[in-house]
Motif scaffolding. Structure first.
Motif, PDB file in Angstrom:
ATOM      1  N   ARG A  60      18.061  64.144 -28.926  1.00  0.00           N
ATOM      2  CA  ARG A  60      17.152  65.253 -28.604  1.00  0.00           C
ATOM      3  C   ARG A  60      15.773  65.023 -29.199  1.00  0.00           C
ATOM      4  NH1 ARG A  60      19.041  69.814 -31.306  1.00  0.00           N
ATOM      5  NH2 ARG A  60      20.137  68.470 -32.745  1.00  0.00           N
ATOM      6  N   VAL A  61      14.745  65.427 -28.433  1.00  0.00           N
ATOM      7  CA  VAL A  61      13.367  65.282 -28.904  1.00  0.00           C
ATOM      8  C   VAL A  61      12.527  66.439 -28.365  1.00  0.00           C
ATOM      9  CG1 VAL A  61      12.613  63.811 -26.965  1.00  0.00           C
ATOM     10  CG2 VAL A  61      11.457  63.634 -29.169  1.00  0.00           C
ATOM     11  N   ILE A  62      11.584  66.882 -29.186  1.00  0.00           N
ATOM     12  CA  ILE A  62      10.585  67.867 -28.768  1.00  0.00           C
ATOM     13  C   ILE A  62       9.267  67.110 -28.699  1.00  0.00           C
ATOM     14  CG2 ILE A  62       9.372  70.007 -29.330  1.00  0.00           C
ATOM     15  CD1 ILE A  62      11.809  70.619 -31.221  1.00  0.00           C
ATOM     16  N   LEU A  63       8.601  67.201 -27.570  1.00  0.00           N
ATOM     17  CA  LEU A  63       7.279  66.570 -27.422  1.00  0.00           C
ATOM     18  C   LEU A  63       6.233  67.656 -27.566  1.00  0.00           C
ATOM     19  CD1 LEU A  63       8.027  64.206 -24.409  1.00  0.00           C
ATOM     20  CD2 LEU A  63       7.997  63.631 -26.841  1.00  0.00           C
ATOM     21  N   ARG A  88      -0.111  62.250 -19.556  1.00  0.00           N
ATOM     22  CA  ARG A  88       0.551  61.313 -20.476  1.00  0.00           C
ATOM     23  C   ARG A  88       1.827  61.931 -21.044  1.00  0.00           C
ATOM     24  NH1 ARG A  88      -2.154  57.471 -23.755  1.00  0.00           N
ATOM     25  NH2 ARG A  88      -1.480  58.656 -25.561  1.00  0.00           N
ATOM     26  N   LYS A  89       1.756  63.205 -21.413  1.00  0.00           N
ATOM     27  CA  LYS A  89       2.947  63.885 -21.930  1.00  0.00           C
ATOM     28  C   LYS A  89       4.041  63.950 -20.874  1.00  0.00           C
ATOM     29  CE  LYS A  89       3.482  67.228 -24.434  1.00  0.00           C
ATOM     30  NZ  LYS A  89       3.651  68.605 -24.747  1.00  0.00           N
ATOM     31  N   ILE A 102      17.558  64.459 -24.440  1.00  0.00           N
ATOM     32  CA  ILE A 102      17.284  65.817 -23.987  1.00  0.00           C
ATOM     33  C   ILE A 102      15.889  66.134 -24.500  1.00  0.00           C
ATOM     34  CG2 ILE A 102      17.935  68.247 -24.156  1.00  0.00           C
ATOM     35  CD1 ILE A 102      20.803  67.265 -24.814  1.00  0.00           C
ATOM     36  N   VAL A 103      15.004  66.556 -23.616  1.00  0.00           N
ATOM     37  CA  VAL A 103      13.615  66.814 -23.987  1.00  0.00           C
ATOM     38  C   VAL A 103      13.365  68.319 -23.993  1.00  0.00           C
ATOM     39  CG1 VAL A 103      11.200  66.403 -23.404  1.00  0.00           C
ATOM     40  CG2 VAL A 103      12.907  64.619 -22.977  1.00  0.00           C
ATOM     41  N   TYR A 104      12.844  68.800 -25.109  1.00  0.00           N
ATOM     42  CA  TYR A 104      12.496  70.214 -25.247  1.00  0.00           C
ATOM     43  C   TYR A 104      10.985  70.371 -25.264  1.00  0.00           C
ATOM     44  CZ  TYR A 104      17.301  70.533 -26.801  1.00  0.00           C
ATOM     45  OH  TYR A 104      18.662  70.438 -26.878  1.00  0.00           O
TER      46      TYR A 104
END
Length: 142
Positions: A60-63, A88-89, A102-104
């Protein structure tokens, strides 16, 4: 952390523990990496390598965004975000998902998923939902 590589991160976060230590802790607690801010001066390919590296420690990662306060502008030597910043994001979000992460879009979504509850911030009503496996928009009807 702004980037998961110790040498690069030290330039931007000199008073924080190195990312290598934070990633090990993340693995121990089965946590999520909050990758913030996404810095416009760091090449997209370096961030992609960083996401590959993060995938070794968590799923899991939060951008997070770069919040441009007057202090941040001065420290980074920029006046505004580049026009392609959010593009870019989006590219990084897509790449992270291709890696199986999983992107938050926000920490509240990650916390809700981790604790198996509906997101307290009701992101799905605000158009900011991460569409993660927690599926809050369905669970709340339940």
């Amino acid at each position: 952390m702004c980037i998961p590589f110790d040498d690069i991160c030290k330039k931007f976060e000199p008073n924080r523990p190195p990312p290598s230590e934070r990633l090990e802790f993340c693995r121990e607690v089965k946590g999520c990496v909050f990758l913030r801010p996404i810095l416009p001066m760091i090449d997209l390919e370096i961030y992609k390598r960083g996401l590959e590296y993060i995938a070794n420690y968590t799923d899991r990662v939060i951008l997070g965004n770069l919040r441009l306060t007057s202090i941040v502008k001065r420290k980074l030597g920029i006046k505004s975000l580049p026009k392609d910043y959010y593009e870019r994001k989006t590219i990084l979000e897509k790449y992270a998902k291709e890696l199986g992460l999983i992107v938050y879009r926000s920490a509240c979504c990650s916390n809700a998923y981790k604790h198996d509850v509906v997101c307290w911030n009701r992101c799905w009503e605000k158009g900011f939902c991460s569409r993660c496996p927690n599926r809050c928009w369905i669970r709340v009807r339940g």
